[in-house]
Design a protein around this motif. Structure first.
Motif, PDB file in Angstrom:
ATOM      1  N   SER A 124      48.710  47.093  99.336  1.00 14.88           N
ATOM      2  CA  SER A 124      49.162  48.455  98.919  1.00 14.88           C
ATOM      3  C   SER A 124      49.054  48.433  97.270  1.00 14.88           C
ATOM      4  CB  SER A 124      50.372  48.807  99.335  1.00 14.88           C
ATOM      5  OG  SER A 124      51.395  48.157  98.820  1.00 14.88           O
ATOM      6  N   LYS A 125      49.540  47.443  96.695  1.00 16.48           N
ATOM      7  CA  LYS A 125      49.511  47.361  95.206  1.00 16.48           C
ATOM      8  C   LYS A 125      48.094  47.134  94.668  1.00 16.48           C
ATOM      9  CE  LYS A 125      54.319  45.342  95.109  1.00 16.48           C
ATOM     10  NZ  LYS A 125      54.955  46.605  94.710  1.00 16.48           N
ATOM     11  N   LYS A 179      46.486  50.546  94.664  1.00 18.04           N
ATOM     12  CA  LYS A 179      46.873  51.505  93.436  1.00 18.04           C
ATOM     13  C   LYS A 179      46.250  51.066  92.334  1.00 18.04           C
ATOM     14  CE  LYS A 179      51.419  52.549  95.647  1.00 18.04           C
ATOM     15  NZ  LYS A 179      52.731  52.423  95.602  1.00 18.04           N
ATOM     16  N   GLU A 228      42.754  52.064  92.037  1.00 18.08           N
ATOM     17  CA  GLU A 228      42.466  53.565  91.857  1.00 18.08           C
ATOM     18  C   GLU A 228      42.905  53.780  90.207  1.00 18.08           C
ATOM     19  OE1 GLU A 228      45.089  55.390  94.301  1.00 18.08           O
ATOM     20  OE2 GLU A 228      44.014  54.868  96.238  1.00 18.08           O
ATOM     21  N   ARG A 229      43.851  52.992  89.677  1.00 18.34           N
ATOM     22  CA  ARG A 229      44.330  53.608  88.436  1.00 18.34           C
ATOM     23  C   ARG A 229      43.131  52.839  87.276  1.00 18.34           C
ATOM     24  NH1 ARG A 229      49.016  50.076  87.178  1.00 18.34           N
ATOM     25  NH2 ARG A 229      47.448  48.519  86.401  1.00 18.34           N
TER      26      ARG A 229
END
Length: 130
Positions: free
Chosen positions: A109-110, A113, A116-117
């Motif tokens: 999950s990290k 993220k 995406e960033r």
């Protein structure tokens, strides 16, 4: 022959990961062998950040991680991966499959993220941040 992940108790009565192998004998009988195995996965980091990530993960997941080691492997995501260029990865080993799944779920999950960033971070936004 068939195999399944399992957990067994070692000589110290501690739960460890294993693989159960099921066999058929020539006379039709069956037997099972449990082979201790530490489940693992590899984590790619930014270049020259392996030590920092390793120490962070060791502190964050104390009790879940059995060991972390740096391993040089070929990066198949590179466009010229057939040349044989190697990249450092962190090999995270665990005592049980349950610990492996728990940490992998959290890290994935990290990682999503962060990806995406990075996609949203363009040259223009990086110039504005200066």
């Amino acid at each position: 022959m068939d195999m399944h992940p399992a957990d067994i108790l070692d000589e110290n009565e501690k739960l460890i990961g294993a693989v159960d192998y099921y066999f058929l004998q020539e006379d039709g009988g069956r037997f099972k062998v449990s082979l201790p195995f530490r489940p693992y996965f590899y984590v790619a980091t930014r270049k020259d950040c392996e030590r920092e990530v390793s120490s962070f993960l060791t502190r964050k997941y104390v009790g879940l991680l059995a060991s972390i080691e740096t391993v040089a492997k070929e990066d198949l995501d590179l466009p010229n991966h057939l040349v044989g260029l190697k990249r450092n990865y962190l090999r995270l080993s665990f005592m049980t499959v349950n610990d492996h799944s728990k940490v992998k779920r959290i890290l994935m999950s990290k990682i999503r993220k962060n990806r995406e960033r990075e996609k949203s971070n363009t040259t223009y936004t990086s110039l504005l941040a200066r």
